[in-house]
Design an enzyme around this catalytic site. Structure first.
Site, short mmCIF file in Angstrom:
data_model
loop_
_atom_site.label_atom_id
_atom_site.label_comp_id
_atom_site.label_asym_id
_atom_site.label_seq_id
_atom_site.Cartn_x
_atom_site.Cartn_y
_atom_site.Cartn_z
N LYS A 74 0.85 -1.20 0.00
CA LYS A 74 0.00 0.00 0.00
C LYS A 74 0.88 1.24 0.00
O LYS A 74 1.92 1.29 0.68
CB LYS A 74 -0.93 -0.01 1.21
CG LYS A 74 -1.97 1.12 1.22
CD LYS A 74 -2.92 0.97 2.41
CE LYS A 74 -3.95 2.09 2.46
NZ LYS A 74 -4.86 1.98 3.62
N SER A 149 -9.64 2.34 2.86
CA SER A 149 -8.73 3.04 1.98
C SER A 149 -7.77 2.13 1.22
O SER A 149 -7.10 2.57 0.29
CB SER A 149 -7.91 4.04 2.79
OG SER A 149 -7.12 3.38 3.79
N SER A 173 -10.10 -0.07 7.11
CA SER A 173 -9.57 0.10 5.75
C SER A 173 -8.92 -1.12 5.14
O SER A 173 -8.53 -1.10 3.97
CB SER A 173 -8.58 1.27 5.71
OG SER A 173 -9.27 2.49 5.86
#
Length: 483
Positions: A74, A149, A173
């Site tokens: 990420k 996210s 997330s």
């Protein structure tokens, strides 16, 4: 020949026997990413370095099950020499000079970083649509969100580009996008994994975790990234453990709690019905399941807004155009530099959260709002602990609906939080939470269930999750057949 569709034990044996090389896996991963590039799952690819690393590994012995396997990271986890943007204009050209602790750990296992995945800007959002680089798309239906996210990580795993990805979970997330895309996502106990090198959003809530296509591979990656870290003062000092050790054990006699609020009218009927089907299956297999009341969880979203936005306003103060990142070129003075840099560098959602957070922490407001929220959060944690005195685990839906359209309006700031209303309580209490796919909607979009454990009892969660996975035996490849 496709190798990344196989399980990791099979791939490991192929690598050990020299029937394939790490470069074969790397090349396949980039071919997959190219084929699925319309998903917009990546912000930055690491192709040149990944190929170089793969070729270097040909001379090394295959000494662990993760050796030579590609992994996506990420884009809020820093990687030495590889651009890290947090999906924001303000860090569009930022290249770190060190690795996050978990990046060091996977490199020590000779895993190969394929690229940095798309996300909500600074992890602020629940659909990945606040990304400066555009929203990633759901592999099951490219007109739908893949959640946030950690949307890019979820999309690339669901699309079968790679076997492993890292996400971060501040208010759901990892678990929420995992639910929307039909994958396994673990938010570990707060302190279980070092946060050193994770660009901070809300420091008392943030936690890194693994995202994979199945339960076993999730547990294997957990084994590789846990451990105490002197560079993170919140890192728990615990003995190493094997998170796969309970996988395959009998679940008969396990006691499971289902919070009434998390199965209330806030959840769509099709999701509640799928959870009830799973509960019935567990009961038929000898698992004891009770519906319980858990005090304070209906306040979790409000607490999250206060704590997360307050901490975000403090953490993001460092992005000012002085040391790194975007900087206004011709400011009139220092105040103008700050205003122009932050005004142009941050997106609307991030600016809104900074402003609200600054208000919440200003003067007496810190006591009225932030300190009070911390106190109630502690009460919620104690309430969860009370439940775990009588039950092994808690289960509940992960999301209130399945993934919705990318074109849905974004003008209601409350919706971003409402999307995470079922997953936020876990972060408030610092507990581990795992998403496991349990079926599909009428429109064949994935439905997820979260398993919540007591602090540092992730192995017990993997035990139940692997049993459910085996019993349901779902086809979770959007590229292949259907259920």
């Amino acid at each position: 020949m496709r190798y990344l569709n196989k399980n990791i034990e099979e791939i490991h044996e192929l690598l050990k026997s020299k029937k394939i090389k790490p470069i074969d896996l790397v090349n396949e991963a980039f071919e997959n990413i190219e084929k699925n590039k319309d998903l917009n799952a990546y912000i930055t690819l690491n192709k040149e370095e990944a190929i170089k690393t793969a070729k270097e590994l040909e001379e090394k012995p295959v000494d662990n099950i993760l050796f030579g396997l590609p992994i996506a990271v990420k884009d809020n986890i820093v990687t030495n020499g590889l651009r890290t943007t947090c999906a924001s204009h303000i860090l569009e050209n930022f290249t770190p000079i060190y690795d996050a602790t978990i990046v060091e750990k996977i490199k020590a296992k000779n895993m190969i970083i394929i690229g940095k995945t798309n996300m909500d800007e600074f992890a602020m959002g629940s659909s990945s649509r606040t990304s400066y680089f555009g929203a990633p798309k759901n592999p099951w239906n490219k007109e739908k969100i893949c959640g946030g996210s950690s949307g890019g990580s979820a999309a690339t795993i669901a699309a079968r580009d790679v076997l492993f990805a890292f996400g971060s979970d501040t208010g759901g997330s990892i678990r929420q996008p995992a639910s929307y895309t039909g994958i396994v996502g673990m938010k570990p106990t707060y302190g279980r994994i070092s946060r050193y090198g994770l660009v901070a959003f809300a420091s008392s809530l943030d936690q890194i975790g693994p995202m994979t296509k199945n339960v076993y591979e999730n547990a294997v990656l957990m084994n590789a990234i846990c451990g105490h870290d002197d560079k993170d003062l919140t890192s728990a000092n615990l003995e190493d453990e094997d998170f796969t050790r309970m996988i395959g054990e009998d679940v008969t006699g396990m006691k499971i709690a289902v919070p009434n609020y998390l199965m209330s009218d806030i959840v769509s009927d099709e999701i509640k019905n799928k959870i009830k089907e799973t509960i019935k299956m567990l009961q038929d297999k000898g698992v004891i399941v009770d519906y319980v009341d858990v005090k304070y969880i209906e306040n979790a979203m409000t607490l999250y807004q206060i704590i997360a936005m307050g901490e975000a306003s403090s953490n993001l103060a460092r992005f000012d155009g002085i040391r790194y990142g975007y900087s206004e070129e011709n400011p009139k003075n220092i105040e103008d530099l700050y205003l122009e840099t932050r005004g142009k560098g941050f997106g609307d959602e991030v600016k809104r959260r900074i402003m609200v957070g600054s208000y919440l922490l200003s003067g007496e407001n810190a006591k009225i709002y932030y300190d009070k929220a911390l106190s109630i959060r502690d009460d919620m944690r104690k309430e969860f602990k009370r439940v775990f005195n009588d039950y092994d685990l808690i289960i509940a839906p992960t999301t209130v609906t399945t993934a919705y359209d990318l074109t849905d309006p974004m003008d209601d700031p409350r919706k971003s939080f409402m999307d995470d209303i079922l997953v936020i309580p876990v972060n408030m209490a610092g507990l581990p939470g795992l998403n496991i796919p349990v079926g599909f909607s009428d429109t064949h979009m994935p439905i997820g269930m979260q398993i919540i454990g007591n602090s540092f009892e992730e192995a017990k969660m993997y035990k139940l999750a692997s049993f459910i996975e085996k019993e349901l035996n779902l086809d979770l490849d959007p590229n292949g057949g259907r259920e």
